[in-house]
Design a protein around this motif. Structure first.
Motif: not given
Lengths: 111, 116
Positions: A32, A36, A44, A46, A49, A93, A99, B32, B34, B46, B49, B99-108
Motif C-alpha cells: 500500500y 505522512y 508524523p 497520517f 493511503q 500489508n 515503515l 505492534t 515502533f 527506525l 519494533t 490493522q486494516g486493509p492497509g496497515e496504518k501507523l499513527f505516531f506520537g
C-alpha cells in the motif's frame, strides 16, 4: 521494502494546488502507499493511503496509475500552515511491518 | 484518525541517568509499536519494533541494552534510555500500527531528550 524517491523540496504560494509525486518502481503486489505530513518537533501525521486509482479525503487526494510505480499526493489550495515535510511510504500489508522513511519532500508555502 | 499519546514531550537529564518514555494507543489496540529516532532536519530512523508480550526486535546498530523496550499491554509500550549520554540527545518518536486493509501507523507527538 520498496524504495521511494521524492523531490527534496518544493515551493508554492497560498491558494495554489500542490502535487508531490513519489516514484516506487519496485512496489510489490501487496504494498500500500501511504503519505505522512510532519511539522518540526512533532510526530508524523497520517494524511492518506491508497492501493490503486484515486483516493480522496477531506485534506488530500492520492492518484495512483495503473502500473502503481508512482503516486501523486495532491493538496488543494494550500495555506501557510501546509508548510511541512511530506513522506511517501510503501509498505507490505502485513501485520507488524515497520515503515522505513525516505528523505521526504519539504514543502514551503509563501504568501 | 487514531490517537497515540507519547509522554513526556520534553526531558532534560544528567549524564548517567535513565529516562523512560511512554507510548499509548488511546482508541485502538496495537499488537505492534515502533520506535524511531530523528536528528534535526533528517528523516526518521527506525530503532526497534515492539511486539506485545515478546521481546523487541532492534535494527542493526541499535544497542538493545541501552534502549530497553517493554510492550506489556496492547496499548502501552515504553522506551527506557539507560545510562544516558549527551550523544543520546535526540527526538524520539513512537508509533502504533492499526490493522486494516492497509496497515496504518499513527505516531506520537515525540519526545525531545536532552542529556547534559
Amino acid at each position: 521494502l520498496a524504495k521511494t524517491t521524492q523531490p527534496i523540496s518544493m515551493d508554492s504560494y497560498e491558494g495554489q494546488e500542490v502535487n508531490i509525486t513519489c516514484s516506487h518502481n519496485n512496489i510489490a503486489t501487496n504494498d500500500y502507499i501511504t503519505w505522512y505530513q510532519q511539522f518540526p518537533s512533532q510526530g508524523p501525521r497520517f494524511i492518506i493511503q491508497g492501493y490503486k486509482t484515486k483516493v480522496t479525503n477531506e485534506v488530500a487526494s492520492l492518484f495512483i496509475p495503473a502500473d502503481r510505480k508512482s503516486s501523486t499526493l495532491s493538496l488543494p489550495r494550500v495555506s501557510l500552515s501546509d508548510t511541512a515535510v511530506y513522506y511517501c511510504l510503501v509498505a507490505f500489508n502485513q501485520a507488524g511491518t515497520a515503515l522505513i522513511f525516505g528523505k521526504g519532500t519539504t514543502l514551503s508555502v509563501s504568501s | 484518525g487514531a490517537v497515540v499519546s507519547q509522554h513526556p514531550s520534553r526531558v532534560i537529564c544528567k549524564s548517567g541517568t535513565s529516562v523512560k518514555i511512554e507510548c499509548r494507543s488511546l482508541d485502538f489496540q496495537a499488537t505492534t509499536m515502533f520506535w524511531y529516532r530523528q536528528f534535526p532536519k533528517k528523516s526518521l530512523m527506525l530503532m526497534a519494533t515492539s511486539n506485545e508480550g515478546s521481546k523487541a526486535t532492534y535494527e542493526q546498530g541499535v544497542e538493545k541494552d541501552k534502549f530497553l523496550i517493554n510492550h506489556a499491554s496492547l496499548t502501552l509500550s515504553t522506551l527506557t534510555v539507560t545510562s544516558a549520554h549527551p550523544e543520546d540527545s535526540s527526538f524520539y518518536i513512537c508509533s502504533a500500527a492499526q490493522q486494516g486493509p492497509g496497515e496504518k501507523l499513527f505516531f506520537g507527538s515525540g519526545t525531545q531528550l536532552s542529556v547534559l
